[in-house]
Enzyme design. Structure first.
Site, PDB file in Angstrom:
ATOM      1  N   ASP A   8       0.886  -1.167   0.000  1.00 20.01           N
ATOM      2  CA  ASP A   8       0.000   0.000   0.000  1.00 20.01           C
ATOM      3  C   ASP A   8       0.924   1.217   0.000  1.00 20.01           C
ATOM      4  OD1 ASP A   8      -1.641   2.138   0.561  1.00 20.01           O
ATOM      5  OD2 ASP A   8      -2.363   1.369   2.485  1.00 20.01           O
ATOM      6  N   LYS A  74       2.937  11.089  -3.882  1.00 20.38           N
ATOM      7  CA  LYS A  74       1.852  10.406  -4.591  1.00 20.38           C
ATOM      8  C   LYS A  74       0.945  11.406  -5.296  1.00 20.38           C
ATOM      9  CE  LYS A  74      -1.720   6.960  -3.481  1.00 20.38           C
ATOM     10  NZ  LYS A  74      -2.122   6.044  -2.383  1.00 20.38           N
TER      11      LYS A  74
HETATM   12  N1  LIG Z   1      -6.306   9.495  14.973  1.00 21.02           N
HETATM   13  C1  LIG Z   1      -6.350  10.190  13.840  1.00 21.02           C
HETATM   14  N2  LIG Z   1      -7.155  11.265  13.721  1.00 21.02           N
HETATM   15  C2  LIG Z   1      -7.178  11.997  12.595  1.00 21.02           C
HETATM   16  N3  LIG Z   1      -6.436  11.713  11.511  1.00 21.02           N
HETATM   17  C3  LIG Z   1      -5.611  10.652  11.580  1.00 21.02           C
HETATM   18  C4  LIG Z   1      -5.529   9.840  12.732  1.00 21.02           C
HETATM   19  N4  LIG Z   1      -4.631   8.861  12.495  1.00 21.02           N
HETATM   20  C5  LIG Z   1      -4.167   9.068  11.250  1.00 21.02           C
HETATM   21  N5  LIG Z   1      -4.749  10.138  10.697  1.00 21.02           N
HETATM   22  C6  LIG Z   1      -4.493  10.711   9.372  1.00 21.02           C
HETATM   23  O1  LIG Z   1      -4.657   9.734   8.400  1.00 21.02           O
HETATM   24  C7  LIG Z   1      -3.805  10.024   7.302  1.00 21.02           C
HETATM   25  C8  LIG Z   1      -3.029   8.803   6.939  1.00 21.02           C
HETATM   26  O2  LIG Z   1      -3.909   7.821   6.586  1.00 21.02           O
HETATM   27  P1  LIG Z   1      -3.474   6.648   5.625  1.00 21.02           P
HETATM   28  O3  LIG Z   1      -2.222   6.051   6.119  1.00 21.02           O
HETATM   29  O4  LIG Z   1      -4.640   5.801   5.445  1.00 21.02           O
HETATM   30  O5  LIG Z   1      -3.211   7.501   4.311  1.00 21.02           O
HETATM   31  P2  LIG Z   1      -2.304   7.149   3.089  1.00 21.02           P
HETATM   32  O6  LIG Z   1      -2.495   5.727   2.753  1.00 21.02           O
HETATM   33  O7  LIG Z   1      -0.955   7.648   3.352  1.00 21.02           O
HETATM   34  O8  LIG Z   1      -2.919   8.086   1.980  1.00 21.02           O
HETATM   35  P3  LIG Z   1      -3.689   7.767   0.622  1.00 21.02           P
HETATM   36  O9  LIG Z   1      -4.416   6.507   0.809  1.00 21.02           O
HETATM   37  O10 LIG Z   1      -4.583   8.956   0.505  1.00 21.02           O
HETATM   38  O11 LIG Z   1      -2.649   7.743  -0.396  1.00 21.02           O
HETATM   39  C9  LIG Z   1      -2.910  11.155   7.720  1.00 21.02           C
HETATM   40  O12 LIG Z   1      -3.353  12.360   7.155  1.00 21.02           O
HETATM   41  C10 LIG Z   1      -3.067  11.147   9.226  1.00 21.02           C
HETATM   42  O13 LIG Z   1      -2.872  12.432   9.771  1.00 21.02           O
HETATM   43 MG   LIG Z   2      -4.131   4.766   1.742  1.00 24.16          MG
END
Ligand SMILES: Nc1ncnc2c1ncn2[C@@H]1O[C@H](COP(=O)(O)OP(=O)(O)OP(=O)(O)O)[C@@H](O)[C@H]1O
Ligand SMILES: [Mg+2]
Length: 509
Positions: A8, A74
């Site tokens: 991912d 990304k």
């Molecule tokens: N407890 C929380 N409350 C609010 N936001 C959160 C929390 N934990 C994580 N996040 C937010 O979730 C996001 C990361 O999520 P995730 O890892 O699913 O995204 P990603 O896979 O990097 O992004 P994408 O799928 O959009 O490419 C970040 O913006 C982070 O600040």
């Molecule tokens: Mg993601």
């Protein structure tokens, strides 16, 4: 046989998973002992040579040395104009920066599994267009991976959720990550994963909520006398980092304080969840619009949705739950791990691809014969045709059409004895060319003896990776020409090889 992994590749965090012989996906710990790796690259330079750091250490340096850090790459993947100039004066494209992250992830997986890894499935937002998918695949290849498939993130999450049961459910996958938003409606029935519709915004995610909070903090600092905040790159980076952590706090508490040192003064800035939610309204409204569109296009009522699958870290924000529960009319809980399900689904797909080739355990081979994924296109594709002498977009594959598949349309030669025809492939629904992108074109020779208005059949072959091949036939089905869409963002073979060499030589910590 070596394992095939699922990756991912997130805007903010990435994860890697592998399937056990019994069909259980596990998340592989990275070199730092964590399940998630920040998708952040910090460029350190030794003797004029880059030695990038990837992950938590890079993230920790982002605020103090923003000029040497690449984050959120990304959002740039597939954009040929985006470049990063490293401290050793090497210019990297988005594919290469992504490849640096992927190489680190690959090496982490190799450490964890104690073997060399070659094959991988990499996930992308369902709403990614062709250029971004191809660029993601290229990033994997540059990192030394054999990319078995580029898989849609919501589909991956649904796989992780529904693989091991005989469920028959209609599921809405709501994925609000760090950088992108995807909403996908699908039916899961005993190994069949059938996407009904999908929509999204590739520029909407936690990053944007961080911006909202950064602005709130900056405005309050200004009110307390701080000057030049908006033009100071360092403080902008510091506030962004603070904002992300405050945002997480506001998920569990109603209010908190942010402490900022700026130009020799200490600021104490109170922020409340309510304030944050008020300021985030337009972002939430955008997610709602897209959600409503998908529901409306599917013709399904909310009462027909059995489950909402929440994916992505940003779904932890209470405002997301509130909004969705309002729509769904029922309580929503996490059915799967929102940070790990996408990587797990990718690992499942990777193992199934290998099993499909006769590799892996009996259990997996059996599973692979049972599982069937049918996806849909996230963007319409067409060609430019003349209607009353006006150039207009004529859709051949509508949005949300089933893939893999092939679709044909008929158009006509313009003049007598026309020597050739320019086939211009478009992406987008609109008739008006202003709102569509031309993603490829090819000049195809004609016999030069036909009268005007001779029919020509154009066929688009859409494969599982959502890449497109075009064929042109005459009335009697003789092939006149064929081409793969040459996208502007694509690196050619030579550039790919050069990039691979460059990235292979890098030491990545
Ligand atoms: N407890 C929380 N409350 C609010 N936001 C959160 C929390 N934990 C994580 N996040 C937010 O979730 C996001 C990361 O999520 P995730 O890892 O699913 O995204 P990603 O896979 O990097 O992004 P994408 O799928 O959009 O490419 C970040 O913006 C982070 O600040
Ligand atoms: Mg993601």
């Amino acid at each position: 046989m070596s394992h095939a992994i699922g990756i991912d590749l997130g805007t903010t965090y990435s994860a890697v998973s592998v399937l056990s012989e019994t069909g259980q996906p596990t998340i592989l710990m990275n070199q730092d002992g964590d399940n998630l790796t920040p998708s952040v690259v910090f460029f350190q330079s030794f003797d004029g040579k880059d030695e990038p750091l990837v992950g938590i250490q890079a993230k920790n340096l982002a605020a103090s040395q923003p000029e040497n850090v690449v984050q959120y790459v990304k959002r740039q993947i597939g954009n040929p104009n985006w470049k990063f100039d490293s401290p050793s004066d090497v210019v990297y494209g988005a594919e290469e920066i992504s490849a640096i992250i992927l190489k680190r992830l690959k090496e982490g997986a190799e450490n964890a599994l104690g073997e060399e890894i070659k094959d991988a499935v990499i996930t992308v937002p369902a709403y990614f267009d062709d250029a971004r998918r191809t660029a993601t695949k290229h990033a994997g290849e540059i990192a030394g991976l054999n990319v078995l498939r580029v898989l849609n993130e919501p589909t991956a999450a649904a796989l992780a959720y529904g693989i091991s049961s005989e469920k028959n459910e209609t599921v809405l996958v709501y994925d609000l990550g760090g950088g992108t938003f995807d909403v996908t409606l699908m039916k899961i029935n005993n190994g069949e994963f059938d996407v009904i519709g999908t929509d999204g915004d590739r520029n909407l995610g936690g990053f944007d909520f961080d911006n909202v909070l950064s602005m709130i903090i900056a405005e309050k600092m200004e009110a307390q006398g701080a000057e030049d905040i908006y033009t100071d790159e360092k403080i902008t980076a510091v506030l962004r980092e603070k904002a992300e952590s405050v945002k997480r706090s506001l998920t569990t508490v109603e209010q908190t304080n942010v402490f900022v040192d700026y130009k020799g003064k200490n600021y104490k800035i109170p922020v409340t969840r309510l304030e944050f939610e008020e300021a985030s309204k337009s972002l939430m409204n955008r997610t709602e619009e897209l959600l409503d569109d998908v529901m409306e296009e599917s013709g399904l009522a909310w009462s027909e949705v059995d489950r909402v699958l929440l994916i992505g870290g940003s779904t932890r924000m209470p405002m997301v739950h509130k909004k969705l529960e309002e729509k769904f009319g029922r309580q929503i809980t996490y059915s799967i791990n929102p940070d790990e399900a996408v990587a797990q689904g990718a690992a499942i797909q990777a193992a199934l691809e290998m099993a499909g080739k006769g590799e892996g355990s009996e259990v997996l081979r059996e599973l692979s014969s049972k599982v069937n994924i049918s996806d849909v296109t996230s963007q319409a594709l067409g060609i430019i045709a003349l209607t009353n002498d006006v150039r207009k977009n004529s859709v051949i594959i509508p949005k949300n059409a089933k893939v893999p598949n092939k679709y044909s349309g008929v158009f006509y030669t313009r003049s007598n004895n026309q020597e050739n025809v320019l086939v211009e492939v478009t992406q987008g629904d609109d008739e008006d060319l202003e709102f569509v992108t031309i993603i490829g074109e090819s000049l195809i020779k004609l016999p030069g003896t036909w009268p005007a208005r001779t029919p020509l059949k154009v066929t688009f072959h859409y494969d599982v990776d959502q890449t497109v091949f075009v064929e042109l036939h005459d009335e009697s089905n003789n092939l006149l020409g064929t081409f793969e869409i040459e996208r502007q963002a694509n690196m050619n073979q030579g550039e790919l090889e050069q990039a691979s060499r460059r990235i292979r030589e890098l030491t990545i910590d």
